[in-house]
Enzyme design. Structure first.
Site, short mmCIF file in Angstrom:
data_model
loop_
_atom_site.label_atom_id
_atom_site.label_comp_id
_atom_site.label_asym_id
_atom_site.label_seq_id
_atom_site.Cartn_x
_atom_site.Cartn_y
_atom_site.Cartn_z
N ASP A 29 0.79 -1.25 0.00
CA ASP A 29 0.00 0.00 0.00
C ASP A 29 0.82 1.29 0.00
O ASP A 29 0.47 2.26 0.70
CB ASP A 29 -0.96 0.01 1.20
CG ASP A 29 -1.86 -1.21 1.26
OD1 ASP A 29 -1.87 -1.99 0.29
OD2 ASP A 29 -2.56 -1.38 2.27
N LYS A 91 -7.59 -3.68 -2.79
CA LYS A 91 -8.21 -4.39 -1.67
C LYS A 91 -9.00 -3.42 -0.80
O LYS A 91 -8.75 -2.21 -0.82
CB LYS A 91 -7.16 -5.13 -0.84
CG LYS A 91 -6.12 -4.23 -0.16
CD LYS A 91 -5.04 -5.07 0.50
CE LYS A 91 -3.96 -4.24 1.18
NZ LYS A 91 -4.42 -3.50 2.36
N CYS A 123 -2.09 -2.43 8.00
CA CYS A 123 -2.00 -3.40 6.90
C CYS A 123 -0.76 -4.29 6.99
O CYS A 123 -0.84 -5.49 6.72
CB CYS A 123 -2.07 -2.68 5.56
SG CYS A 123 -3.65 -1.80 5.33
#
Length: 205
Positions: A29, A91, A123
């Protein structure tokens, strides 16, 4: 014998990566909207670049995810441009281990994970815990992860270590993957670490 069993058990907890197959790099990410919000983002980005380049040199697969990219933007160009052919998995769940990522992992047989990106306490941590639960050995790159809060970053690293992850640094990991200065790709890897990685505030954690 009992002694040999004990030695094997100890060896399995050393976290050695040199010469190991099944090593996969997980880039979590690193998206445009986080650029101004994450502490030490430029330093984390530089370390992530080194890790992605090391994965390419060593021919290790790279998994890239993006948390809700409609709102948070795509993977930053500095990293996306290194792996243009790699699928970037969008996601909504916090862990990187979506069904699509699991399918991709199954193709190569992942047994060791090198994990880096953001945010450490959300995450990255949830990915690490999922991977450990699957029986995969996890190496979290401390100078390659960050959060908006250094408190969150510090205690997430501790939580992952307590759960069984190995906490390492980018330079240590790159040297370990090589294992020997006679490694055929060592000179390429050495170029990545000629200049020391930025400490990104780790020394004050």
């Amino acid at each position: 014998s009992h002694k040999h069993k004990r030695q094997r058990k100890m060896a399995s907890r050393l976290g050695r990566l040199a010469g190991k197959s099944g090593v996969r790099f997980f880039l979590c990410d690193m998206q445009e909207k986080f650029r101004e919000k994450i502490q030490y983002f430029p330093a984390i980005l530089e370390v992530n670049r080194r890790l992605v380049e090391a994965a390419l040199i060593l021919d290790c697969p790279v998994t890239v995810t993006e948390q809700y990219p409609k709102a948070l933007g795509a993977t930053v160009d500095e990293l996306a441009s290194l792996v243009p052919e790699v699928t970037r998995y969008p996601k909504t769940k916090f862990s990187m281990l979506t069904d699509e990522v699991r399918q991709d992992m199954a193709k190569t047989g992942t047994s060791h994970a090198v994990l880096f990106g953001i945010e450490t306490h959300v995450c990255v941590q949830q990915t690490a815990l999922d991977l450990i639960q699957e029986g995969i050995e996890v190496h979290v790159v401390a100078d390659g992860v960050s959060s908006r809060s250094m408190v969150d970053r510090k205690f997430a690293l501790q939580r992952m270590k307590d759960a069984g992850a190995f906490i390492t640094t980018s330079e240590s990991l790159i040297f370990e993957m090589a294992g020997d200065s006679k490694h055929p790709q060592f000179k390429q890897l050495q170029k990545l670490i000629m200049q020391s990685a930025p400490d990104s505030g780790l020394l004050i954690l």
